[in-house]
Design a protein around this motif. Structure first.
Motif, short mmCIF file in Angstrom:
data_model
loop_
_atom_site.label_atom_id
_atom_site.label_comp_id
_atom_site.label_asym_id
_atom_site.label_seq_id
_atom_site.Cartn_x
_atom_site.Cartn_y
_atom_site.Cartn_z
N GLN A 116 2.56 1.33 -4.86
CA GLN A 116 1.90 0.25 -4.13
C GLN A 116 2.86 -0.29 -3.07
OE1 GLN A 116 0.40 -2.82 -6.66
NE2 GLN A 116 -0.67 -3.88 -5.01
N LEU A 117 2.34 -0.51 -1.85
CA LEU A 117 3.15 -0.99 -0.74
C LEU A 117 2.70 -2.39 -0.34
CD1 LEU A 117 3.07 2.24 1.45
CD2 LEU A 117 4.90 1.50 -0.06
N SER A 125 8.95 -6.23 6.89
CA SER A 125 9.46 -5.60 5.68
C SER A 125 8.32 -4.97 4.91
CB SER A 125 10.15 -6.65 4.80
OG SER A 125 11.30 -7.16 5.44
N CYS A 126 8.65 -3.94 4.17
CA CYS A 126 7.68 -3.27 3.31
C CYS A 126 8.37 -3.01 1.98
CB CYS A 126 7.22 -1.97 3.96
SG CYS A 126 6.02 -1.03 2.99
N SER A 127 7.81 -3.55 0.93
CA SER A 127 8.37 -3.32 -0.40
C SER A 127 7.43 -2.41 -1.17
CB SER A 127 8.56 -4.64 -1.14
OG SER A 127 7.32 -5.30 -1.30
N ALA A 128 8.01 -1.66 -2.09
CA ALA A 128 7.22 -0.69 -2.84
C ALA A 128 7.56 -0.75 -4.31
CB ALA A 128 7.47 0.71 -2.30
N SER A 129 6.60 -0.46 -5.12
CA SER A 129 6.82 -0.35 -6.55
C SER A 129 6.86 1.13 -6.92
CB SER A 129 5.70 -1.05 -7.32
OG SER A 129 4.43 -0.50 -6.97
N GLY A 130 7.50 1.44 -8.02
CA GLY A 130 7.56 2.81 -8.46
C GLY A 130 8.95 3.40 -8.36
N SER A 131 9.22 4.36 -9.18
CA SER A 131 10.55 4.95 -9.26
C SER A 131 10.75 6.12 -8.32
CB SER A 131 10.83 5.39 -10.69
OG SER A 131 9.88 6.37 -11.09
N CYS A 188 2.47 -0.52 6.75
CA CYS A 188 3.44 0.45 6.28
C CYS A 188 2.71 1.50 5.45
CB CYS A 188 4.56 -0.22 5.48
SG CYS A 188 4.05 -1.16 4.03
N ALA A 189 3.26 2.69 5.45
CA ALA A 189 2.61 3.81 4.79
C ALA A 189 3.66 4.75 4.23
CB ALA A 189 1.70 4.54 5.76
N ALA A 190 3.24 5.56 3.27
CA ALA A 190 4.15 6.49 2.63
C ALA A 190 3.48 7.84 2.41
CB ALA A 190 4.64 5.93 1.30
N GLU A 191 4.27 8.87 2.55
CA GLU A 191 3.77 10.22 2.30
C GLU A 191 4.97 11.11 1.97
OE1 GLU A 191 0.39 11.50 1.96
OE2 GLU A 191 1.99 12.68 1.05
N THR A 192 4.69 12.24 1.37
CA THR A 192 5.79 13.13 0.96
C THR A 192 6.30 14.00 2.09
OG1 THR A 192 4.14 14.72 0.19
CG2 THR A 192 5.06 13.20 -1.45
N GLY A 219 0.05 0.01 2.79
CA GLY A 219 0.11 -1.40 2.50
C GLY A 219 -1.06 -2.11 3.14
N GLN A 220 -1.15 -3.42 2.94
CA GLN A 220 -2.32 -4.18 3.36
C GLN A 220 -2.26 -4.63 4.81
OE1 GLN A 220 0.28 -5.50 2.20
NE2 GLN A 220 0.47 -7.60 2.94
N GLY A 221 -1.14 -4.54 5.47
CA GLY A 221 -1.03 -4.92 6.87
C GLY A 221 -0.54 -6.34 7.06
N THR A 222 0.18 -6.54 8.16
CA THR A 222 0.66 -7.86 8.52
C THR A 222 0.47 -8.03 10.03
OG1 THR A 222 2.56 -9.38 8.38
CG2 THR A 222 3.07 -7.06 8.81
#
Length: 120
Positions: A1-2, A19-25, A94-98, A111-114
C-alpha cells in the motif's frame, strides 16, 4: 500500500517536497514512480527511480527542477520540486512496479494522490 503526502499551494518559483510511504517488506524490490494528472488531461509520467536508487528517469519538462530519491530502509520515496511553474499544477500520484516504466499503464500499485497547486 502506498501513501502520498506533501502537496499544497505554492507560488510560482517556490518549492515543495512530496513523500510516498509504503507498507510491506518487499519495498526495495520495486521501481517507484511519480505521475501527475491535471484536470482534463491524461495521467503523465514525471519521474521514476529503480530499486536501488542508482538510476533515475525524468520527463523533459521537470529535468533540472525535480529530484526523485528513495530510502529503502524507511520504505519511503520523495520528490523534491523546485522552481515550480503553474503548469506543474496537478494531482501527483506515487506508483510502484517491478519493472522500470514511464507509462502509467505499466504500474500496478498506486497511492491515493496529493494535490499540488502552483499560483502565478
Amino acid at each position: 500500500q502506498l501513501q502520498a503526502s506533501g502537496g499544497g499551494l505554492v507560488q510560482a518559483g517556490g518549492s515543495l517536497r512530496l513523500s510516498c510511504s509504503a507498507s510491506g517488506s518487499t519495498f526495495s524490490r520495486y521501481t517507484l514512480g511519480w505521475f501527475r494528472q491535471a484536470p482534463g488531461k491524461e495521467r503523465e509520467f514525471v519521474a521514476a527511480i529503480n530499486w536501488s536508487g542508482g538510476s533515475t528517469y525524468y520527463v523533459d519538462s521537470v529535468k533540472g527542477r525535480f529530484t526523485i530519491s528513495r530510502d529503502n530502509a524507511k520504505n519511503t520515496m520523495s520528490l523534491q520540486m523546485n522552481s515550480l511553474k503553474p503548469e506543474d499544477t496537478a494531482i501527483y500520484y506515487c506508483a510502484a512496479e517491478t519493472i522500470v516504466g514511464t507509462h502509467y499503464s505499466q504500474y500496478e500499485y498506486w497511492g491515493q494522490g496529493t494535490l499540488v497547486t502552483v499560483s502565478s
